[in-house]
Write a protein that holds these residues in place. Structure first.
Motif, PDB file in Angstrom:
ATOM      1  N   ASP A 176     -10.403  31.119   3.084  1.00  0.00           N
ATOM      2  CA  ASP A 176      -9.234  30.922   2.225  1.00  0.00           C
ATOM      3  C   ASP A 176      -8.589  32.278   1.980  1.00  0.00           C
ATOM      4  N   PRO A 186      -1.048  30.642  -3.247  1.00  0.00           N
ATOM      5  CA  PRO A 186      -2.206  30.224  -4.054  1.00  0.00           C
ATOM      6  C   PRO A 186      -2.189  28.751  -4.422  1.00  0.00           C
ATOM      7  N   ALA A 191      -1.366  37.400  -9.107  1.00  0.00           N
ATOM      8  CA  ALA A 191      -1.409  36.899  -7.734  1.00  0.00           C
ATOM      9  C   ALA A 191      -0.200  37.384  -6.941  1.00  0.00           C
ATOM     10  N   HIS A 239      -9.438  38.339  -1.956  1.00  0.00           N
ATOM     11  CA  HIS A 239     -10.232  38.922  -3.039  1.00  0.00           C
ATOM     12  C   HIS A 239     -10.863  40.223  -2.577  1.00  0.00           C
ATOM     13  N   ALA A 274      -6.886  31.052 -12.365  1.00  0.00           N
ATOM     14  CA  ALA A 274      -6.256  31.488 -11.129  1.00  0.00           C
ATOM     15  C   ALA A 274      -4.748  31.561 -11.275  1.00  0.00           C
ATOM     16  N   GLU A 333      -5.572  34.245  -0.803  1.00  0.00           N
ATOM     17  CA  GLU A 333      -4.635  34.101  -1.921  1.00  0.00           C
ATOM     18  C   GLU A 333      -3.201  33.942  -1.417  1.00  0.00           C
ATOM     19  N   GLN A 357     -10.240  29.305  -5.211  1.00  0.00           N
ATOM     20  CA  GLN A 357     -10.108  30.754  -5.170  1.00  0.00           C
ATOM     21  C   GLN A 357     -11.211  31.459  -5.966  1.00  0.00           C
TER      22      GLN A 357
END
Length: 598
Positions: free
Chosen positions: A69, A91, A32, A125, A27, A71, A211
């Motif tokens: 959740d 994140p 990101a 996502h 992750a 990012e 994530q």
């Protein structure tokens, strides 16, 4: 495959720390910093006490985002030319940084009177859209309570199905139950994760893992589905090509994860998800066509998966029409619950069919056992009758011994000259053989005849001496070819067999009878040739029956028992009996004696 799944399940506790670390690193390494998507939500509120019907009053509200959740998440309030930053989630934000400790993302919002604008920037996502809802605190608490109640019922149903399947597995040791447990377990893990319970209760300090966990759990669901399908529907035997296609997807899933960890793209995993669902439907349709037990339940579960998870949930996460109330995450819960219940029905149907087959097999075994018992009882009855007849024959033989002894005593009264001595010696040998047969008949009621090494030359000499007078009386030539062969057999049994064969040959022959020995691989043959009328193939089996004579004449010379006695004694001793004859060209009777006793 079931054994492999079992080993994988037992390794999960030891692998979790490594998976957490790898997921966090992935992750952190994956892109990101992509662009945020923005939503503006205009809100107009009135001064408390001045609100009219249908108008919201200023004060405390709760904004729910409809996801567990994100990012990245930024929330700003614009009012009266001023902007105020309300929330920033990155994140690296753990669960403790959330403004409201709830499974689904939410935050309190205090709205001033008038027109305000809530500006939300986010990144999820697969570009999943947010499902923003602005509720009063009381409405939010009611929504949370209802959601927790439904999730608790869902959890209870899944746990109940898992426990029942485990009990069946430990009782029956059938791998499909274990694969069903693995499927339900992965589904439960996926639903708990997208519902926010994993981050809230299990790994609140692991935002990186949180994530990627939904992606990993979804892949686990697909792998468990495929393994369960292959086993339940017996694709290895019924549809090997379809099984290979499923195994290719199983092999491709790790590659899809690798692409996701390295680049952050979910395209390969989505493609595999699109491919594997039709395979489930094709497998279910084929199983229904073939009449596989539980196939209809399986097909119904696969259809629920396609309808609620692939279509409804998929449309919801890309901005389609959600359920009433706006919670698109109810779709997978409904779909997976219906699917799990249908799969449980498939297992129950298979168990019902298996029990019915077992009951049928048991009934057939009981029928076979009853028939065997009747056969054994019949055999016992036949043996008892045969033994009684043998005892009767033994008694008759015992009674015959006395007249034979009287004949032997009468011989002593004959004149003692050379001619009478020769005749008396011949009669003595005949009486000795008759006495031996009577003794053997009596002993046979208690035990089998003794098998001893025999010199066939001596046997042939006795045969020539006993049957020579009969041959001379009929003006026939009896020739026994000299031999040095030896066999292991009962002397009395072999003598009775050869006496009957030679007696028949002399009775039906025209001019000559020849007996000799031939050596064959593994056995030795004694052949008796005659030049009589022969035997037709149709008459051969008839002559082996008791009280039947050649030419169909009963009651002539003899009793019609000779060939029957030969066949019975040969079968009891393990000898072979062969009859070769052609009408008008004589007959050949062959007794085959194994070189080692059977």
């Amino acid at each position: 495959m079931a054994a492999g799944m079992l080993r994988l399940l037992t390794m999960i506790p030891a692998l979790l720390p490594l998976v957490f670390a790898a997921a966090a690193a992935a992750a952190a390494a994956s892109p990101a910093t992509g662009p945020l998507r923005w939503i503006t939500l205009p809100v107009e509120t009135a001064v408390p006490g001045d609100a009219v019907a249908g108008e919201a009053a200023a004060g405390d509200f709760v904004m729910s985002f409809g996801v567990a959740d994100a990012e990245a998440l930024i929330v700003r309030l614009d009012h009266g030319g001023e902007s105020r930053l309300l929330l920033v989630q990155t994140p690296d934000s753990n669960f403790a940084t959330r403004p409201i400790a709830a499974p689904m993302l939410a935050m309190p919002v205090q709205l001033p009177p008038g027109i305000s604008t809530l500006v939300v920037g986010y990144r999820l996502h697969a570009d999943t859209p947010l499902q923003l809802r602005l509720r009063t605190a009381a409405d939010y608490d009611h929504w949370q309570a209802t959601r927790h109640l439904l999730d608790g019922v869902l959890l209870g149903l899944f746990v109940a199905m898992i426990v029942v399947a485990l009990l069946h597995f430990f009782a029956l040791r059938s791998p499909e139950y274990l694969l069903y447990v693995a499927t339900c377990g992965m589904v439960l893990a996926f639903l708990a994760q997208i519902g926010g319970y994993g981050f809230m209760y299990l790994w609140p300090e692991a935002p990186g893992w949180n994530q990627v966990a939904p992606i990993l759990f979804m892949g686990g669901v697909q792998l468990a589905h495929l393994a369960f399908t292959i086993r339940l529907l017996d694709l290895r035997r019924r549809a090997p090509l379809l099984r290979r296609a499923m195994l290719l997807i199983v092999a491709a899933v790790p590659a899809g994860f690798a692409v996701f960890f390295l680049t952050g793209t979910l395209t390969p995993l989505f493609a595999l998800s699109v491919l594997y669902t039709p395979l489930l439907l094709i497998a279910g349709l084929g199983a229904v066509r073939d009449g596989v037990a539980g196939a209809r339940f399986f097909l119904a579960g696969a259809a629920a998966l396609v309808l609620f998870v692939n279509l409804a949930f998929g449309a919801g996460v890309v901005g389609g029409v959600p359920l009433p109330g706006g919670d698109v995450f109810l779709y997978p819960k409904l779909g997976y619950l219906i699917e799990a219940a249908c799969f449980a029905g498939a297992l129950a149907d298979r168990l019902r069919v298996a029990r019915a087959q077992a009951e049928t097999a048991l009934r057939l075994r009981l029928i076979d056992a009853e028939e065997l018992a009747r056969a054994e009882a019949g055999k016992y009855q036949a043996l008892r009758i045969a033994h009684e007849r043998q005892l009767a024959l033994a008694a008759s033989g015992h009674d015959l011994a006395q007249p034979l002894q009287s004949i032997r005593l009468a011989l002593t009264a004959m004149r003692d000259d050379e001619e009478n001595r020769r005749i008396r010696a011949h009669i003595d040998r005949a009486l000795d053989l008759t006495r031996l047969m009577i003794d053997e008949l009596i002993q046979g009621a208690r035990r089998a005849p003794a098998v001893l090494p025999l010199d066939l030359a001596e046997v042939f000499e006795d045969l020539a001496e006993r049957h020579g007078p009969q041959a001379a009386a009929r003006r026939m030539r009896l020739r026994l070819v000299p031999t040095t062969a030896r066999v292991e057999a009962s002397q009395l049994v072999l003598t009775r067999i050869l006496d009957n064969l030679i007696g028949n040959a002399l009775r039906y022959g025209r001019s000559r009878v020849v007996a000799g020995v031939r050596h064959r691989p593994g056995f030795l043959s004694i052949e008796i040739h005659d030049d009589g009328p022969g035997i037709s193939p149709a008459e051969r089996d008839r002559l082996l029956a008791p009280f039947v004579q050649g030419g169909g004449q009963a009651g002539a010379e003899g009793f019609g028992l000779g060939l029957h006695i030969v066949q019975r004694l040969s079968a009891q001793s393990g000898f072979g009996l062969d009859i070769r004859a052609r009408p008008g060209r004589g007959s050949v009777f062959t007794i085959s004696i194994p070189r080692t006793p059977r």
